[in-house]
Each structure stands twice: as C-alpha cells, then as structure tokens.
Design an enzyme around this catalytic site. Structure first.
Site, PDB file in Angstrom:
ATOM      1  N   ASP A  32       0.816  -1.223   0.000  1.00  0.00           N
ATOM      2  CA  ASP A  32       0.000   0.000   0.000  1.00  0.00           C
ATOM      3  C   ASP A  32       0.842   1.261   0.000  1.00  0.00           C
ATOM      4  OD1 ASP A  32      -2.509  -1.089  -0.113  1.00  0.00           O
ATOM      5  OD2 ASP A  32      -2.689  -1.277   2.057  1.00  0.00           O
ATOM      6  N   CYS A  33       2.097   1.114   0.348  1.00  0.00           N
ATOM      7  CA  CYS A  33       2.947   2.295   0.448  1.00  0.00           C
ATOM      8  C   CYS A  33       3.714   2.572  -0.837  1.00  0.00           C
ATOM      9  CB  CYS A  33       3.927   2.139   1.602  1.00  0.00           C
ATOM     10  SG  CYS A  33       3.082   1.870   3.160  1.00  0.00           S
TER      11      CYS A  33
END
Lengths: 638, 638
Positions: free
Chosen positions: A488-489
C-alpha cells in the site's frame, strides 16, 4: 521480563502479572457480537460493526492507557469498620493484589485475583449465537472471618456511533437516555427516534442500588480509579439524562469463611421490529432482553454456555491439528494461528487496540486473503464472505478497496484503484473450492457495485477480475499499478504535498505508465487457479484463452521485469525502473505452476491426509508458504 | 455554591475554587494562534485551524474530565528529605491548595495558588501577532526556610491533524519525532515528509533534563496525576520515536525565604519556506524558533507582551463602552459580550469545550452574523472575513453551509441547501458598510465556489444572494426552505430513518413545496439593506426592482404566512401548515422598515453618539435586539 506463558493443554495464554508493557487482549465472539478484552478487563464490545453499533465507550491512546472496560469495584468492610476498596482486575485502581492471573483462551478470558482473604474470579466470553458478553463473577472468602462486601459493576455506554460519540458533543451531551428495571440497566439513546435497538447491562441477583450518570458515579474530576460512589459505599440511583450514561450495579455480598457466591452479568444488544418497539408510552419493549436473560439466569446456565463455546472451538481446531518436533511450531500452527485467522476473518483488522474500529471497515484484498487461513474452519461462513466481497466489485472487474461490515457496501471514501485487489478474489474463491469442492458457488448470482440489476454469476466476477489485469497493462505489457499493489505504500501514481492527505485517496496521477511487477507475479500466481477452475467446470476454451494470457504475462516479466539478477519491482510514473539490481526483490517461488492442492483434490481423503506440505490455508500470506514448508515437517492428523 | 465573581475594574472573571462543575475556560489569541485554557490549566492550542494544525493533544469527554493541558509539577523537597509533589493548577493531581484563584481576563488567564509556603503564579496568554502561547511561571518562597524544588513542565503534542490523531493509530503510533536542543523541545512529526512546520516547547533557563516520550515520563498505566519521573525526581532525557511525543522540562529551583523566580515558557508554532527546511541532515532549521524566542527571553519581555495585549484590548473595548443603571447589563454589553463576539468571530464555534474543533469549520450563516457583533472592533478583519465567506458562495447565489478556516474552501461534506444562508451575506456586508462607510468593498472581485475564473464583484454576490430567495419560492410565493432555515432542526424536506444519519446531510426530499415563512421574514428584514446599498451606490433601477420584490414577498406573507393571530412557521413537504395558530411564533418586529442605522449614517459623529438605541452590532442575533432595547437604557459613550 517474563509476563506469562502458553498453557498448551488448556489452549490458553496465561498472563502472570497485570502490568504488561501494553494491554494484552483477547477477542471475544465468533459470530456477530464481539468484545475486545484486555488482561485487566479493559476494552469494549460492539454488535457487527465497531463503528456503527458500539455498545461501550473506549478511549484509544488514553492516559492512563487502557482505562475503560467492564470493571468491578470491591469494597471490603471489615468488622472493625475499616474499608478496603480495590479492583480485582488490577486496573483501573492498580490495586496491589496478593494473586493475579489472566488466562486468554479460545473465545473467553479468565481473570483470577485475591486480596486480603477475598478471592475474585471473572470469566468473560461471548456465548455462541447470542448478542452479548457474559461476565461470570465469583467471590470467595478465603479468610477466617465473615466478609461484608459492596460490589459495584461499571461500564460506560457508547452512544452507538463510535465516531460521532467522540467528536460531536454539541449533540451527544444532550441525547443520552436510560431505563432501569430491577437489576437491569437499559441504554436506549436514540431509541425514541430512529433506532430499534438498545443495550442491556444486567445481573442475575437483586441489587442494593444502581447508577447510570457518570459524573454522579465518579464525582467531579475523578478518574475511573476513584469513583465517589464506591468510596462512599452507596449508589445514588442516578438516572442519566444526556451527558454520559453508564451502568453500575451495587450489590451487597455477605460471605462466611470459605463461602463462594457467583454472579452472572450480561452486557447485551437487543433489537425490536419497528412496530413492536414499545411496551407502553416511553417504555421500551423488553421481550428480546427477557429472552436473552432467560438463558443466563444462573451460574450453571452461564457455565453451560461456556462449555458449548469450548466444544465449538475444540471441534474447529480438531479439523486441522499439527504435531511437530518444534513445540512452538505445533502450538502456533495448531492453535494460535488458526485462532488468529478466525479473529482476522471476523474483524478483518477493523477493530483492535491499534485499529480504532471507526476508520476502515473490511479490506477487499485482506478479506480474500483471510479466507486462506480460515476456510477450513467454517467453510459456510467463508462462502458467505466471498459473496459479500464479490458484491462490492465494479462491473469492469476493479473493486472498492474496503467495505463496511454492517452495510456490506463499498467504502466511497477510499474508493477503488488498488489494482491487485481483483486477483485476490480468484485466490480466495479457489481456496474455498479446493477446501470444499463446492463448485456450485460459481453459479451464484452476485451483484456488481452492490447493484442487483448488475448481478451476474460469481464465475463472471472471477473472469472480470482476471481480465481486469489482462487489459489494464502499461507500455511493457505489465499490469498498471493504479494507486498501489500489494504494498500500500508503493504509490507510484500518487503524489501529494499536502500534509495529512492520504497517499491512498489523493487524486491519482493516472500516468498510464506506472507498472507493478508484483501484480504481474500475483497474476501468474493466481491465474492458474482461474484456468483450473475453467477446466474443471467445462470451460476448456476459456481455460486455454486464459492460459495464453498467463503465458503472455510471463513473457512480459521475462522481457521487462527481470534485470539479470533480480526481478524488478515496478516502473514508476515516469517509466523509471524501480528496484533494479540494487534492491533485493523476492523471487517468485513456485508461482508458475498450478498449486499442488488442485492435483490432490481428486485423491481420496486418505491420500490427502498423507500430504506432507501444508496447505496455503495455514497462512494468510501465501508467499510465506515455502519458507515454512522447508523448515518444518508438518503432519496433518485429521 | 459560589465559584467566583466578576472584577469589573480589571475586566476579569475571578474563579475562587478549582472544582467548578465543569471546566470554565478562556480563549487565548486574537489573530491566528489560539489556546483554550481552563481554570485548571487544561485545554489545548492550535494554529489557525483546530482540526488541521493542532499543537497539543486534548481528549474531549474524558475521564477525569479536562485531563490534559499545560501542566507544571512541583516537587518540593524539604530539608529533612520529605517530598511533597503537587500541581499548582489543582489538576491533574487535584492537589490540596492553601490558596487558589484563576482570573480569566481579556486574552489572558492567571492562576495563583500556594501550598506549604510555596506560592505559584501562572500567567498564560497568546501575544499579539505571534504564533505562540506564553506561560509566565513565578515561584515564590513564602516560608522561612530555603526551598529546593524540582519543577517539571508537561504538555502532550498532537500529531497536527486532530482527527487523524485520535483515530488512525496504525499510522500515528509510528511517526512521532522530536528534536531537543538545550531547553528547547521541538516537535517535528511529518516535517521530514510533507510538512514545513514544527512546534516548539521552550523555557528561558537551562534545564536539568527533559522528557519527550509519554510512557517514560508517566510510567506504565499511570494517569497525568502520577507521573513516574516526577515522583522519582529525575527526568530521563527520553527521545520520543513514535508512540506519544510529549514535552517536559526538568528545572531545579532553589529559593531563599521571600525569594521569587520567574520562568518564561513558550509553546509555539514555526514555519519554514520549503527550500529552507533544514539546517543540516535531519536537523530542522530553527531560525523561526530563534526569532520567536528572542522576543520572550526574559520575564520583562513577556510582561511587555502582556502589557501590549492589555493595551490592545483596552483600545478595542474603548470604542464602544456602556454605562447602564444595571451593572450586569453594563458589564455584559460593555465587556463580556464584546469579548465573546471577538472569540466567536475568531473561532466561529469551531472549537470550544463542546465543539471538538474537528467537526465543522466555520458556518456561512454564523460567520456573517458574527460580523454584527464584531465589526466595530476590528473592521479590517471583518472586511477580510466577508471576502472569505463570499468566495464560498455558488454562482447561483446559494452557498456552502460551512467552510474550513485553513483552506477557506467550502465544506463538501455538509454541502449546500440551507436557504437562509445567502441572505446573511447581505446582512453582514450591510453591517460592515454601516460601521465603516467602506462602499469600496462592493467593487472587490470575489470568486464564486472558490474559483477565480468565476469571480465577480461583491455587489454581484449580494445581488445573487437576494435573487436566490426571490427565484426559489414555492406554491405560495414563499421561499423554499431547502434543508433548513435559520432553525437547523426544522428539516421539512429531510427525512431519514437511518440511525446516526444527519438530517442536514441526508438526501434532500426536494419536494419543491416546503416553504419557510422565517426565510421570508429574513428576506424582508435584510432586503431593505440591499435596496439601500443599491440606492447609495447609484443603482436606482435595481433598488426599485428589489424593493418591488420585497413588496411581493410581504404580500405573500400577508396572504399565506399569516394565520389571523400569528405568523405561520412554514409549509412542510406535503404542503401542510406548520405552527398554525396553536404554536406561538415570534412576530416579525420592525422588519419591514429600513434599519435606523442607515438613516443615521449621514449624521455627524456627534449625532451618532447620541443614539439611544444600540446598534445591532452589539448582539450576534438580531432578533434579540428589540428585547434588549426596550428593557435597558444604553448610552454610547465613545
């Protein structure tokens, strides 16, 4: 510092001192009602949705930490009139205890403590199928003298919507409402208006008194560690009207030496049909409360409910047990990982001591992956979950990244664009079918975007998932990352200079260029499952077509995703290679072959028992599979 | 119970015991930096926006109430080694005090207390123009013996976004960062990433030590009432990394009998240009902190800043003073109502002890009305506010109901449709012009919907406001109510059965039928101001045209809004009369005439002084005007 140990026989973790570095919690509840329960009786409970239907108030990141829970204050009045007030779960008074132990078991927790000849035991659990927490409290006189004790229970009600409850004071300081009847305290805020449900805090014995107004109970500027009513020794029968409704029973207990008494406290959620809300003007219909309490009117009844819970968990964990040379491996894979998988399935990370329960709901990706670890425990619930998840998928195969457990609708706040999401639906469905053989699920009609008029079969959902990746590729034929892939990063398209703005929800750069090699890897990892599903359901042409798409993707990876030593991680929004050579990226192990469980599917049950490698189902993260299987010999016993 | 009294001479409210039924707070700050400050030093501060740029953490609806603020712990070590730890603001330890007094003044508060021969004084204020709170702490030895004191300051930093700070723990438990240099503690969470600002907590003397990690300072499971470091008597020089960053100085103070020492604590906000963020690798550029602290390095400098604040307020309140037979009336109209109007202008209800500062931002309607009570104090700020508000108006004349003070953009969450809103812009602008004669504001170019390309003059904004009401009428020629009129709870078009759903933001029924007689009244109340503005700016035709529209509206009220005895309140979505006869509705007093201040505008200043009725500017709610003016004789002295 040693704070506890595993009791493998009892399937419990035993905490031996209360002042753990952080609250160590258990998750109570298997179905719709859940409680977070710390080793000092802190935490809260909710029905189905930690944001929308929270029964008790809890303050995260509080000072003191973990202040707020189901508390029992003991006021031990000696013959000479001297008074000893203490809290047997240590918090909130941090009372010095002669003994303390907390056992977190499968769906229940037990706190035992003692001080000055008075022993206390609290067994807390959510019974199967019912919408309540039970707290079975036993007081035992270990001294040689008679004991005169005033016991005060205490909980603080949340005004249902946990987010509103901690932000909108102009409103919620004015709306609190309760009703009291004997030993039952009803929390009915908003019941007059739009709610058809109330909360119940009851005990199975007559009470000396009660309190429902927080300030009356605690006194001005007092913490939970110094409630005025308890120190004065007399409840004030306060009726909350606005401000902060709480629930406190005042019970007088006399104990001869060696005598024990047990009290059953029930903290429950009750609903009425819209047309049966009222028993009289302003008087709520208590029929569901009556029905609930009728089952837990005695300690024996409560014990029976606990026994049923134990049997349930024994059955669940009996389906897949592990013996291993490494005791810790056996304990983890056989008990705690499966327990944790069930918790994760139930909560999908929406509520813990680090997720406040109001922020995110259930993840599309997460919930699909959770199936892998859960599907063998209660397959029929896994089936329901798959259909819920799939219903939030968009017609083009993409998906809402999260959805609300209560409404089962996609979360507009975070939206879509996490381009690995669709593939995990294939992964989850394949795991379910491998476990159950239930190919029928593929024919279930499931809405797209929660819209019944857009419904099609689950198989079509899988197909759209598959081709969403196939058709959304970048210049190198690799999948476009969208907002993020599994990481997600890694927001290759999301740029924000605005403090606090989420990289996940900020306007997408939509470069049409940023590609994720990891999504390509996920595709060739789960793609063969899709092919196999096609083959096994008479869709040979589609299987061939899909297999070719996989080969094409493998070609793209080989041509553009391999740097000579390592796989690349991605191409960013400017077409620049990410993690070329310099960084170590995981190799894609065994991802090009159909996973072995398909091959074994047609073997006899006996043959399945002989498998020596673990199912992916053990672990929620499939990539960890190989790591485990090489280090530890695992035998499936049942 | 008597908790305090007004000191009219000093323009202070004096609180004489700390355990007020609820925290009694003052609002510090006149420009961009604000602090909420309770009588026990509780509360928090923020720069411009209580949600987006909050410096210190505060927990609303907490147990104990009002726990968290700017605290000073005193550890008084006697010659015999006995130790007395106490908090001179009473909270958080609820220390027994030999003396206690809190004086809330104009932009400052002063807490004085004493215990066992040690006197304490804290003067807290936000200096004019600067972005900080100053806490001037004086210790005075009233005993006959030498005093050895360890003083520990304590604040808890908020990680800037107050909403995220109390919900998103997965993130914010991992991001806290500080930097320490001598007696200065810098809070720089997210500065490395996207922020260009940090907070500062400094004292003007060398320190023995410091702490910045909350758990280290407080100890496990301790409240603010029992910090381990204070009770142990030695700071631990902890450096926060994640979890909860706090700021605590440890200062050793020796006091001979009758000796006093004063310490200047500064809690400030500092910004750097993007290209000057760093002084070195990982080291923040402290130039703005240096500049800030250079001004408050000595008690004398801090006193001077306080004196400047006093002079400022003396000037403000000197513009409009009140003498009245009723002392309470003079006190309220002359001091506290004006002070409150300034607070309201600054905060527009966005932050108080009942508004959590994260929920709503500034109201379109509210902020316009607030002008009425504020415009005579600092007209140039009122001018700026008018332009900010008008910029959130939609091209059709309707308006966002709220906007964020930091971004000055309309709040999409609550949206539009409160059909009285546009009229209040006319009301606010008229009040501003009446006070200042600044007709030039009408020619200012102001965006619609914050979009520069849609900009037009402020006069056009007023015109669109006026005609929004004229053109959005229902079957009786009365204004459509939309979501609500002045009464936010009269939601004639908004129906919701969903618990927790806001009646203000739920999908609008859009009946096209529900009409508000109150909006009609507001229209004929503020409409004449619009006509007068037209006349005075050479727009005679438009004045005539608008006057006719007002006459038409008066006709509609007489025909359909009057029930024989009372005015109706509204027609609901089904066309049903609301509040016909049975309910008492306010009569529309003096609403059909041009308000007197226009007529007086052309008189000499001297003549204006002779006005015997108050300007509407005194009161934020114009309808209260007549009530006041009939009961009390008010003389305007300057």
């Amino acid at each position: 510092m040693q704070y506890g140990y595993f009791d493998d026989e009892a399937r419990e973790y035993v905490i031996t001192r209360p002042d753990t570095p952080y609250p160590w919690i258990n998750y109570l509840g298997c179905d719709d009602f859940f409680g977070l329960f710390s080793n000092t009786s802190g935490g809260y409970c909710f029905y189905r949705d930690a944001r929308m239907l929270r029964l008790t108030r809890y303050r995260y990141n509080n000072v003191p930490s973990d202040a707020g829970g189901r508390y029992f204050y003991l006021r031990d009045v000696a013959a000479d009139g001297s008074v000893d007030v203490w809290t047997p779960s240590w918090m909130p008074m941090k009372s010095e205890l002669d003994r303390y132990e907390c056992r977190h078991g499968m769906g229940y927790s037990r706190i035992s403590s003692a001080r000055k000849g008075l022993a206390f035991s609290q067994v807390s659990f959510v019974p199967l199928k019912d919408k309540c927490e039970i707290h079975n409290i036993t007081l035992h006189n270990e001294s040689n003298a008679n004991k005169n004790i005033d016991m005060f229970s205490f909980i603080e009600f949340c005004l249902w919507n946990a987010n509103d409850d901690m932000t909108n004071f102009q409103r919620n300081f004015s709306i609190g409402e309760v009703e009291i009847e004997g030993s039952r305290i009803y929390h009915k805020t908003e019941y007059r208006e739009r709610r058809n449900h109330y909360a119940l805090w009851a005990v199975n014995v007559p009470v000396e008194g009660f309190d429902t107004d927080r300030q009356t109970f605690l006194g001005l500027y007092n913490g939970f560690d110094h409630p005025q009513v308890v120190f004065e020794g007399q409840s004030k029968k306060s009726i909350a009207s606005g401000w902060a409704p709480v629930g406190s029973h005042h019970i007088k207990v006399k104990l001869a030496p060696s005598e024990s008494k047990t009290f059953v406290f029930v903290l429950g959620y009750c609903e009425n049909p819209e047309d049966q809300k009222w028993a009289g003007p302003g008087i709520i219909n208590k029929a569901p409360a009556d029905a609930l309490l009728a089952q837990y009117g005695t300690p024996e009844a409560a014990d029976k409910a606990l026994a049923a819970l134990n049997t349930y968990w024994k059955g669940l964990l009996g389906r897949f047990t592990v013996s291993a040379e490494d005791k810790k491996m056996a304990r983890m894979a056989g008990i705690w990982n499966q327990y944790q998988c069930m918790v994760t399935f139930n909560m999908s990370r929406s509520a813990s001591y680090f997720e406040s329960g109001i922020g995110r709901g259930m993840g599309f990706r997460d919930s699909n992956q959770d199936l892998l670890g859960f599907v063998h425990l209660v397959p029929e619930r896994a089936r329901g979950r798959i259909l819920d998840i799939a219903a939030t998928q968009f017609p083009d195969g993409s998906a809402y990244h999260q959805y609300q457990p209560l409404t089962k609708r996609g979360n507009n706040e975070i939206g879509s664009g996490f381009n690995d999401d669709p593939l995990w639906l294939i992964c989850g469905v394949a795991a379910y079918i491998k476990e159950t053989g239930d190919y029928g699920i593929l024919d279930e009609k499931v809405p797209f975007d929660n819209n019944e008029s857009l419904a099609d079969t689950l198989f079509v959902h899988l197909k759209r998932s598959f081709y969403y990746t196939v058709t959304n590729v970048g210049p190198h034929g690799l999948p476009l990352i969208g907002r993020a892939d599994w990481n997600d990063c890694l927001n290759l398209n999301c740029f924000s200079k605005t403090p606090g703005e989420s990289f996940q929800t900020t306007a997408n750069f939509e470069s049409g260029v940023a590609e994720s090699v990891l999504i390509a890897a996920i595709f060739i990892f789960v793609g063969p499952d899709y092919v196999e599903i096609c083959r096994r359901t008479g869709r040979a042409d589609e299987a061939d077509h899909a297999a070719k798409a996989i080969e094409t993707m493998i070609g793209a990876i080989d041509a553009h995703g391999w740097d000579g030593d390592w796989f690349l991680r991605a191409y960013d929004a400017h077409g620049k290679k990410s993690a070329a050579k310099s960084a170590k990226t995981e190799r894609f192990l065994s991802s090009r072959t159909v996973s072995p469980l398909w091959r074994e599917w047609d073997l006899t049950t006996d043959a399945r028992r002989k498998r020596l490698i673990p199912s992916r189902n053990i672990l929620t993260r499939p990539t960890a599979l190989c790591f485990y299987s090489r280090r530890t010999k695992i035998t499936i016993l049942s």
